[in-house]
Design a protein around this motif. Structure first.
Motif, short mmCIF file in Angstrom:
data_model
loop_
_atom_site.label_atom_id
_atom_site.label_comp_id
_atom_site.label_asym_id
_atom_site.label_seq_id
_atom_site.Cartn_x
_atom_site.Cartn_y
_atom_site.Cartn_z
N LEU A 53 0.79 -1.33 -0.03
CA LEU A 53 0.14 0.00 -0.18
C LEU A 53 0.91 1.28 -0.04
N ILE A 54 1.77 1.22 0.81
CA ILE A 54 2.82 2.46 0.74
C ILE A 54 3.31 2.59 -0.81
N LYS A 55 3.71 1.57 -1.41
CA LYS A 55 4.16 1.83 -2.81
C LYS A 55 3.19 2.47 -3.64
N GLN A 56 2.13 1.88 -3.41
CA GLN A 56 0.81 2.41 -4.21
C GLN A 56 0.55 3.91 -4.11
N ILE A 57 0.60 4.42 -2.80
CA ILE A 57 0.34 5.82 -2.41
C ILE A 57 1.45 6.42 -3.10
N LEU A 58 2.78 6.05 -2.71
CA LEU A 58 4.09 6.65 -3.44
C LEU A 58 3.88 6.79 -5.02
N SER A 59 3.50 5.71 -5.45
CA SER A 59 3.17 5.74 -6.83
C SER A 59 2.16 6.98 -7.62
N ALA A 60 1.10 6.84 -6.65
CA ALA A 60 -0.11 7.79 -6.92
C ALA A 60 0.64 9.29 -7.00
N LEU A 61 1.31 9.64 -5.70
CA LEU A 61 1.90 10.98 -5.47
C LEU A 61 2.72 11.02 -6.72
N ARG A 62 3.55 10.64 -6.98
CA ARG A 62 4.42 10.61 -8.17
C ARG A 62 4.07 10.99 -9.31
N GLN A 63 2.68 10.38 -9.62
CA GLN A 63 2.00 10.58 -10.85
C GLN A 63 1.29 12.12 -10.80
N VAL A 64 0.83 12.32 -9.23
CA VAL A 64 0.36 13.75 -9.37
C VAL A 64 1.38 14.68 -9.47
N ARG A 65 2.80 14.50 -8.82
CA ARG A 65 3.71 15.36 -9.02
C ARG A 65 4.20 15.62 -10.62
N ALA A 66 3.92 14.53 -11.26
CA ALA A 66 4.45 14.51 -12.91
C ALA A 66 3.29 15.51 -13.60
N GLU A 67 2.20 15.26 -13.15
CA GLU A 67 1.04 16.06 -13.88
C GLU A 67 0.36 17.31 -13.35
N SER A 68 0.73 17.50 -12.46
CA SER A 68 0.44 18.85 -11.72
C SER A 68 0.95 19.91 -12.53
N THR A 69 0.08 20.86 -12.46
CA THR A 69 0.59 22.39 -13.10
C THR A 69 0.30 23.46 -12.18
N ARG A 70 0.78 24.58 -12.44
CA ARG A 70 0.16 25.61 -11.56
C ARG A 70 -1.12 25.93 -10.86
N GLY A 71 -1.49 26.09 -9.97
CA GLY A 71 -2.92 26.11 -9.46
C GLY A 71 -3.59 24.67 -9.22
N THR A 72 -2.92 23.65 -8.58
CA THR A 72 -3.47 22.37 -8.29
C THR A 72 -3.48 22.03 -6.56
N ALA A 73 -4.08 21.07 -6.36
CA ALA A 73 -4.12 20.59 -5.18
C ALA A 73 -4.53 19.29 -4.79
N LEU A 74 -4.26 18.51 -3.79
CA LEU A 74 -4.43 17.19 -3.48
C LEU A 74 -5.25 16.90 -2.33
N VAL A 75 -6.55 16.06 -2.47
CA VAL A 75 -7.21 15.80 -1.39
C VAL A 75 -6.99 14.19 -1.29
N THR A 76 -6.50 13.85 0.08
CA THR A 76 -6.62 12.52 0.43
C THR A 76 -7.76 11.88 1.33
N LYS A 77 -8.47 10.81 0.87
CA LYS A 77 -9.53 10.59 1.76
C LYS A 77 -9.69 9.05 1.93
N SER A 78 -10.64 8.44 2.51
CA SER A 78 -10.45 6.98 2.50
C SER A 78 -12.06 6.54 2.44
N GLU A 79 -12.24 5.12 2.29
CA GLU A 79 -13.65 4.50 2.34
C GLU A 79 -13.58 3.66 3.82
N GLY A 80 -14.85 3.43 4.23
CA GLY A 80 -15.01 2.67 5.25
C GLY A 80 -14.66 3.36 6.65
N LYS A 81 -14.51 2.39 7.92
CA LYS A 81 -14.42 3.04 9.07
C LYS A 81 -13.11 3.91 9.63
#
Length: 234
Positions: free
Chosen positions: A27-55
């Protein structure tokens, strides 16, 4: 497991499923991969929201996996999670955690690594369980808590009393930014905050550099020693 989607200029990272979102290397590697994708695709004026499902937002490290894998593998897991914290602290855009379930131990550290933490008040607690289960804190855990929780009384309650802190109390103690009445309202508030932040159209690298400068002790522990400053535009 996690998913990543983009809603306009807001990236939404979701820990999916009804489990506890225990942080193991997969799971840590999956989150890291997602963050690195965001870093690669982000432009000026972007933001990240992290949320979850379940309890659970996250119930911390996967201790069952660690016990089966052995001490050396468990140590590597802690080191890998440090990379994830470092990624968020050096991230070139604003980050918001929408905590709609329990955030315990490394799960709370994951939330606290974001710029803003919003929490559901009717369900879920912040809880550093290490004292109760006989584990010490990684050095970067304590550095993060010292950097993000200004009150020594609040830090004592979390670290040395292993208190389970609900949202309204966490707001009063200065550990999170706001409390909301339901999961839906928490996520909606996080998205509204993201929209406000991206409206400022900040330069992401400047934002990241200022964030790192705000937490020098933490950045030293994390190995984020890049002291480069944005050039003045006077």
């Amino acid at each position: 497991m996690c998913t990543l989607e983009k809603r306009g200029n807001i990236f939404v990272l979701t820990l999916i499923g009804e489990d506890e979102h225990r942080l193991n290397p997969k799971l840590i590697k999956q989150i890291l991969s997602a963050l690195r994708q965001v870093r690669a695709e982000s432009t000026r004026g972007t933001a990240l929201v992290t949320k979850s499902e379940g309890k659970f937002f996250s119930n911390g490290f996967d201790l069952a996996w660690a016990a089966a894998a052995g001490n050396e593998s468990a140590s590597r897991m802690v080191d890998l999670f440090q990379q994830l914290v470092a990624e968020l602290i050096s991230f070139p855009l604003p980050t918001i955690a929408a905590v709609i379930g329990h955030a315990a131990a490394a799960g709370f550290i994951l939330a606290l690594s974001h710029d803003y933490v919003l929490m559901r008040r009717d369900r879920g607690v912040i809880y550093m369980s290490e004292l109760d289960i006989g584990l010490t804190f990684a050095d970067y855990f304590m550095a993060l808590m010292r950097s993000k929780i200004n009150s020594p009384i609040a830090r004592r309650k979390v670290a040395l009393a292993a208190a389970k802190v609900k949202a309204d109390e966490a707001v009063k103690m200065g550990m999170i930014d706001s409390a909301h009445d339901s999961a839906e309202e928490t996520v909606e508030a996080a998205v509204r905050l993201a929209e406000q932040l991206i409206g400022r159209n900040w330069d992401g690298e400047v934002y990241a550099d200022i964030r790192k400068s705000s937490f020098p002790e933490l950045c030293e522990v994390l190995g984020l020693i890049d002291k480069a400053k944005a050039s003045s535009k006077l």
